[in-house]
Design a protein around this motif. Sequence first.
Motif, PDB file in Angstrom:
ATOM      1  N   GLU A 169     -14.498  25.658  19.434  1.00 36.63           N
ATOM      2  CA  GLU A 169     -13.200  25.136  19.878  1.00 36.63           C
ATOM      3  C   GLU A 169     -13.334  23.867  20.731  1.00 36.63           C
ATOM      4  OE1 GLU A 169     -11.176  28.533  21.583  1.00 36.63           O
ATOM      5  OE2 GLU A 169     -10.498  29.092  19.572  1.00 36.63           O
ATOM      6  N   SER A 170     -14.390  23.112  20.462  1.00 37.62           N
ATOM      7  CA  SER A 170     -14.610  21.849  21.185  1.00 37.62           C
ATOM      8  C   SER A 170     -15.088  20.781  20.218  1.00 37.62           C
ATOM      9  CB  SER A 170     -15.693  22.025  22.252  1.00 37.62           C
ATOM     10  OG  SER A 170     -15.298  22.929  23.231  1.00 37.62           O
ATOM     11  N   ILE A 171     -14.882  19.539  20.616  1.00 34.12           N
ATOM     12  CA  ILE A 171     -15.466  18.435  19.856  1.00 34.12           C
ATOM     13  C   ILE A 171     -16.464  17.733  20.758  1.00 34.12           C
ATOM     14  CG2 ILE A 171     -13.477  18.120  18.353  1.00 34.12           C
ATOM     15  CD1 ILE A 171     -12.607  15.780  20.097  1.00 34.12           C
ATOM     16  N   ASN A 172     -17.538  17.243  20.151  1.00 31.83           N
ATOM     17  CA  ASN A 172     -18.576  16.573  20.921  1.00 31.83           C
ATOM     18  C   ASN A 172     -18.557  15.078  20.567  1.00 31.83           C
ATOM     19  OD1 ASN A 172     -20.873  15.607  22.122  1.00 31.83           O
ATOM     20  ND2 ASN A 172     -22.208  17.229  21.372  1.00 31.83           N
ATOM     21  N   LEU A 173     -18.135  14.269  21.515  1.00 35.95           N
ATOM     22  CA  LEU A 173     -17.968  12.832  21.252  1.00 35.95           C
ATOM     23  C   LEU A 173     -19.255  12.021  21.408  1.00 35.95           C
ATOM     24  CD1 LEU A 173     -14.580  12.081  23.076  1.00 35.95           C
ATOM     25  CD2 LEU A 173     -14.968  12.453  20.631  1.00 35.95           C
ATOM     26  N   GLU A 174     -20.337  12.678  21.756  1.00 38.49           N
ATOM     27  CA  GLU A 174     -21.544  11.924  22.102  1.00 38.49           C
ATOM     28  C   GLU A 174     -21.993  10.955  21.006  1.00 38.49           C
ATOM     29  OE1 GLU A 174     -24.819  14.174  23.599  1.00 38.49           O
ATOM     30  OE2 GLU A 174     -25.934  12.358  24.085  1.00 38.49           O
ATOM     31  N   GLN A 175     -22.124  11.460  19.770  1.00 40.23           N
ATOM     32  CA  GLN A 175     -22.634  10.597  18.709  1.00 40.23           C
ATOM     33  C   GLN A 175     -21.679   9.459  18.367  1.00 40.23           C
ATOM     34  OE1 GLN A 175     -25.849  11.075  17.736  1.00 40.23           O
ATOM     35  NE2 GLN A 175     -25.550   9.020  16.903  1.00 40.23           N
ATOM     36  N   VAL A 176     -20.384   9.746  18.323  1.00 42.03           N
ATOM     37  CA  VAL A 176     -19.432   8.678  17.965  1.00 42.03           C
ATOM     38  C   VAL A 176     -19.337   7.625  19.070  1.00 42.03           C
ATOM     39  CG1 VAL A 176     -18.090   9.941  16.277  1.00 42.03           C
ATOM     40  CG2 VAL A 176     -17.420  10.068  18.637  1.00 42.03           C
ATOM     41  N   VAL A 177     -19.404   8.077  20.304  1.00 40.75           N
ATOM     42  CA  VAL A 177     -19.356   7.123  21.422  1.00 40.75           C
ATOM     43  C   VAL A 177     -20.636   6.277  21.425  1.00 40.75           C
ATOM     44  CG1 VAL A 177     -19.463   6.932  23.949  1.00 40.75           C
ATOM     45  CG2 VAL A 177     -17.746   8.398  22.866  1.00 40.75           C
ATOM     46  N   ARG A 178     -21.761   6.938  21.230  1.00 44.83           N
ATOM     47  CA  ARG A 178     -23.028   6.214  21.197  1.00 44.83           C
ATOM     48  C   ARG A 178     -23.023   5.173  20.077  1.00 44.83           C
ATOM     49  NH1 ARG A 178     -28.056   6.671  22.990  1.00 44.83           N
ATOM     50  NH2 ARG A 178     -27.552   8.558  24.130  1.00 44.83           N
ATOM     51  N   ASP A 179     -22.615   5.574  18.883  1.00 46.21           N
ATOM     52  CA  ASP A 179     -22.590   4.636  17.752  1.00 46.21           C
ATOM     53  C   ASP A 179     -21.655   3.464  18.027  1.00 46.21           C
ATOM     54  OD1 ASP A 179     -24.349   6.276  16.451  1.00 46.21           O
ATOM     55  OD2 ASP A 179     -22.897   7.078  15.023  1.00 46.21           O
ATOM     56  N   ILE A 188      -9.122  17.632  13.971  1.00 46.99           N
ATOM     57  CA  ILE A 188      -8.637  16.862  15.120  1.00 46.99           C
ATOM     58  C   ILE A 188      -9.085  15.412  14.949  1.00 46.99           C
ATOM     59  CG2 ILE A 188      -8.681  16.599  17.647  1.00 46.99           C
ATOM     60  CD1 ILE A 188      -7.528  19.298  16.873  1.00 46.99           C
ATOM     61  N   LEU A 189      -8.102  14.517  14.987  1.00 50.56           N
ATOM     62  CA  LEU A 189      -8.390  13.092  14.853  1.00 50.56           C
ATOM     63  C   LEU A 189      -8.447  12.475  16.253  1.00 50.56           C
ATOM     64  CD1 LEU A 189      -8.655  10.729  12.769  1.00 50.56           C
ATOM     65  CD2 LEU A 189      -6.179  10.395  13.070  1.00 50.56           C
ATOM     66  N   VAL A 190      -9.551  11.805  16.537  1.00 50.20           N
ATOM     67  CA  VAL A 190      -9.719  11.166  17.844  1.00 50.20           C
ATOM     68  C   VAL A 190      -9.573   9.669  17.673  1.00 50.20           C
ATOM     69  CG1 VAL A 190     -11.260  10.870  19.827  1.00 50.20           C
ATOM     70  CG2 VAL A 190     -11.486  12.892  18.378  1.00 50.20           C
ATOM     71  N   SER A 191      -8.684   9.058  18.430  1.00 50.47           N
ATOM     72  CA  SER A 191      -8.539   7.594  18.430  1.00 50.47           C
ATOM     73  C   SER A 191      -8.672   7.180  19.883  1.00 50.47           C
ATOM     74  CB  SER A 191      -7.163   7.172  17.931  1.00 50.47           C
ATOM     75  OG  SER A 191      -6.863   7.810  16.714  1.00 50.47           O
ATOM     76  N   ALA A 192      -9.729   6.474  20.197  1.00 51.51           N
ATOM     77  CA  ALA A 192      -9.951   6.173  21.609  1.00 51.51           C
ATOM     78  C   ALA A 192     -10.681   4.859  21.793  1.00 51.51           C
ATOM     79  CB  ALA A 192     -10.723   7.303  22.276  1.00 51.51           C
ATOM     80  N   ASN A 193     -10.737   4.495  23.039  1.00 48.88           N
ATOM     81  CA  ASN A 193     -11.417   3.280  23.446  1.00 48.88           C
ATOM     82  C   ASN A 193     -12.489   3.702  24.433  1.00 48.88           C
ATOM     83  OD1 ASN A 193     -11.481   1.030  25.703  1.00 48.88           O
ATOM     84  ND2 ASN A 193     -10.915   0.061  23.794  1.00 48.88           N
ATOM     85  N   VAL A 194     -13.674   3.151  24.300  1.00 50.69           N
ATOM     86  CA  VAL A 194     -14.712   3.453  25.278  1.00 50.69           C
ATOM     87  C   VAL A 194     -15.090   2.157  25.971  1.00 50.69           C
ATOM     88  CG1 VAL A 194     -16.482   3.469  23.449  1.00 50.69           C
ATOM     89  CG2 VAL A 194     -17.050   4.370  25.679  1.00 50.69           C
ATOM     90  N   SER A 195     -15.203   2.230  27.290  1.00 47.15           N
ATOM     91  CA  SER A 195     -15.579   1.029  28.017  1.00 47.15           C
ATOM     92  C   SER A 195     -16.621   1.347  29.077  1.00 47.15           C
ATOM     93  CB  SER A 195     -14.353   0.348  28.622  1.00 47.15           C
ATOM     94  OG  SER A 195     -13.634   1.245  29.420  1.00 47.15           O
ATOM     95  N   GLY A 196     -17.322   0.305  29.466  1.00 45.01           N
ATOM     96  CA  GLY A 196     -18.381   0.443  30.454  1.00 45.01           C
ATOM     97  C   GLY A 196     -19.007  -0.913  30.688  1.00 45.01           C
ATOM     98  N   GLU A 197     -20.115  -0.912  31.392  1.00 44.46           N
ATOM     99  CA  GLU A 197     -20.790  -2.168  31.668  1.00 44.46           C
ATOM    100  C   GLU A 197     -22.252  -2.048  31.250  1.00 44.46           C
ATOM    101  OE1 GLU A 197     -20.303  -5.163  35.287  1.00 44.46           O
ATOM    102  OE2 GLU A 197     -21.657  -3.521  35.789  1.00 44.46           O
ATOM    103  N   ALA A 198     -22.682  -2.983  30.412  1.00 44.46           N
ATOM    104  CA  ALA A 198     -24.064  -2.950  29.929  1.00 44.46           C
ATOM    105  C   ALA A 198     -24.911  -3.960  30.697  1.00 44.46           C
ATOM    106  CB  ALA A 198     -24.097  -3.272  28.441  1.00 44.46           C
TER     107      ALA A 198
END
Length: 167
Positions: free
Chosen positions: A106-116, A58-68
């Motif tokens: 049957e799940s993907i964990n986005l934590e590490q990619v989002v964090r990086d 599964i290829l994930v292409s996404a944008n992550v946004s927030g406020e730092a």
Amino acid sequence: MSNPYLIPVHDLMHKAGTLRRIDIEFPAPEALDNSIAGIPQGGQIVIDGRLESVHEGILVSANVSGEANSECSRCLDPLKLDVDVEFQELFAYSLTDEDDLVISDESINLEQVVRDAVVLSLPFQPICSEDCEGLCVDCGMKLQDNPQHVHEAPVDPRWNALKNLME
Ligand SMILES: [Zn+2]
Ligand SMILES: [Zn+2]
């Protein structure tokens, strides 16, 4: 407690060419920071993009946004920084390289990619504005608030030495 970074992909598995949009929003279970700036724990994280079933996974292409939160590296005023970063990662069906991300249960964990993605996008020397003049080295006063202020105190002897050299 369920992990908000975990995304079920059962419907996409082994169906190359199938796409699904993701648009999720949740409070960060842990801070994402580089020790100078970061999205605090509880800060809103928005992940918006798509999942694409491909031959290998599964290829994930996404944008992550927030406020730092951060502070100006010159005047130390608190700052808010918009985080808005794109990432693309493949989650494979099976591990072929130890750096691979894999689909598990049957799940993907986005934590590490989002964090990086978030941490790499954060500045190490944020500034409140391009023309921030920082703080007075003698008294710590913010120079923008009081650009005219001068010190009666004698100038640093090192400057005198320099002045003599220039004369
Ligand atoms: Zn500043
Ligand atoms: Zn001063």
